[in-house]
Write a protein that holds these residues in place. Structure first.
Motif, short mmCIF file in Angstrom:
data_model
loop_
_atom_site.label_atom_id
_atom_site.label_comp_id
_atom_site.label_asym_id
_atom_site.label_seq_id
_atom_site.Cartn_x
_atom_site.Cartn_y
_atom_site.Cartn_z
N GLU A 118 -9.70 7.24 3.37
CA GLU A 118 -9.45 5.80 3.46
C GLU A 118 -9.37 5.09 2.11
OE1 GLU A 118 -8.40 4.67 6.36
OE2 GLU A 118 -8.96 6.52 7.35
N VAL A 119 -9.29 5.81 1.01
CA VAL A 119 -9.03 5.18 -0.29
C VAL A 119 -7.53 4.89 -0.33
CG1 VAL A 119 -9.01 5.47 -2.79
CG2 VAL A 119 -10.95 6.30 -1.45
N ALA A 120 -7.17 3.67 -0.68
CA ALA A 120 -5.77 3.27 -0.71
C ALA A 120 -5.38 2.85 -2.12
CB ALA A 120 -5.55 2.11 0.26
N ALA A 121 -4.10 3.01 -2.43
CA ALA A 121 -3.58 2.59 -3.73
C ALA A 121 -2.27 1.86 -3.53
CB ALA A 121 -3.38 3.81 -4.64
N GLY A 122 -2.05 0.86 -4.37
CA GLY A 122 -0.82 0.10 -4.26
C GLY A 122 -0.73 -0.92 -5.37
N THR A 123 -0.03 -2.01 -5.08
CA THR A 123 0.13 -3.09 -6.05
C THR A 123 -0.20 -4.43 -5.40
OG1 THR A 123 2.46 -3.44 -5.50
CG2 THR A 123 1.98 -1.87 -7.27
N VAL A 132 0.86 -1.18 0.00
CA VAL A 132 0.00 0.00 0.00
C VAL A 132 0.90 1.23 0.00
CG1 VAL A 132 -1.84 1.23 1.20
CG2 VAL A 132 -1.77 -1.28 1.24
N TYR A 133 1.00 1.88 -1.17
CA TYR A 133 1.90 3.01 -1.32
C TYR A 133 1.27 4.35 -0.96
CZ TYR A 133 5.17 -0.08 -3.68
OH TYR A 133 6.06 -1.09 -3.96
N ALA A 134 -0.04 4.44 -0.89
CA ALA A 134 -0.71 5.69 -0.54
C ALA A 134 -2.05 5.40 0.12
CB ALA A 134 -0.94 6.53 -1.80
N VAL A 135 -2.36 6.19 1.16
CA VAL A 135 -3.66 6.11 1.82
C VAL A 135 -4.18 7.54 1.97
CG1 VAL A 135 -4.94 5.35 3.85
CG2 VAL A 135 -2.87 4.14 3.19
N ALA A 136 -5.31 7.82 1.34
CA ALA A 136 -5.92 9.16 1.44
C ALA A 136 -6.67 9.28 2.75
CB ALA A 136 -6.86 9.38 0.26
N ASP A 137 -6.94 10.52 3.16
CA ASP A 137 -7.67 10.75 4.40
C ASP A 137 -9.08 10.16 4.38
OD1 ASP A 137 -5.55 11.92 5.69
OD2 ASP A 137 -6.22 13.97 5.35
N CYS A 149 -8.22 0.52 -3.42
CA CYS A 149 -9.14 -0.09 -2.46
C CYS A 149 -9.97 1.02 -1.83
CB CYS A 149 -8.35 -0.82 -1.39
SG CYS A 149 -9.36 -1.60 -0.13
N LEU A 150 -11.27 0.92 -1.93
CA LEU A 150 -12.17 1.91 -1.36
C LEU A 150 -12.59 1.47 0.03
CD1 LEU A 150 -14.40 2.46 -4.50
CD2 LEU A 150 -12.44 3.80 -3.78
N GLY A 151 -12.34 2.29 1.03
CA GLY A 151 -12.76 1.98 2.40
C GLY A 151 -12.12 0.75 2.99
#
Length: 179
Positions: free
Chosen positions: A160-165, A153-158, A176-178
């Motif tokens: 709670e949406v997360a992005a990664g590989t 998980v390379y990024a987590v927005a406030d 990933c949403l929520g």
């Protein structure tokens, strides 16, 4: 933007947004043998990173205002890193024995949380204290949803949406949403 220059050891630097084309070296403690690494910069200009020797290293903060200083690690640990900073929250890792445990420093309150039950390394953080790492998202309230073991998980927005590989460097990009 932050980064590192190589010369006589590693040197953390900042490229100020308001002065394109310039570079500012961050101050290091006297007698530091091999330098330091900058890992992230917050909206206010505070920089998180690690002092050498690494590993295990010393988690370190160059505040936007104030004196640069080490971030505390628990007694008995071998050291650690500060790997991400967002909204006054610093995520990093603490090393003890053969274990790497994610850690969170809250700069506003001075609070420190070590997630001893989570076997992962911290990679990212949001301003609410949610940590993204290898195979895990660790919410500020302690929830740890199940993710694929090799995901990162390379990024987590406030929000709670997360992005990664799906796998370290070789996987498919995911959101990933929520989580």
């Amino acid at each position: 933007m932050v980064g590192n220059s190589i010369g006589d050891g590693w040197r953390p630097v900042v490229w100020p947004a308001n002065r394109p084309g310039t570079v500012r070296a961050l101050p290091l403690p006297a007698g530091l043998p091999n330098g330091a690494l900058a890992a992230g910069i917050d909206e206010d200009g505070s920089v998180a990173g690690v002092l050498s020797p690494y590993p295990p290293g010393t988690p370190y903060l160059w505040p936007a205002r104030g004196i640069p200083h080490a971030l505390p690690v628990p007694a008995g640990s071998e050291g650690g890193t500060a790997d991400a900073i967002q909204g006054g929250m610093v995520a990093g890792n603490v090393f003890a024995g053969n274990a790497t445990r994610p850690a969170l420093w809250n700069l506003a309150t001075g609070g420190f949380t070590l997630h001893e039950a989570v076997d992962t390394g911290a990679v990212s953080v949001n301003g609410r204290g949610t940590i993204g790492g290898g195979g895990a998202i660790i919410h500020a309230d302690g929830r740890v949803p199940t993710l694929p073991s090799r995901s990162v998980v390379y990024a987590v927005a406030d929000n709670e949406v997360a992005a990664g590989t799906t796998a370290d460097f070789t996987g498919q990009a995911v959101r990933c949403l929520g989580c």
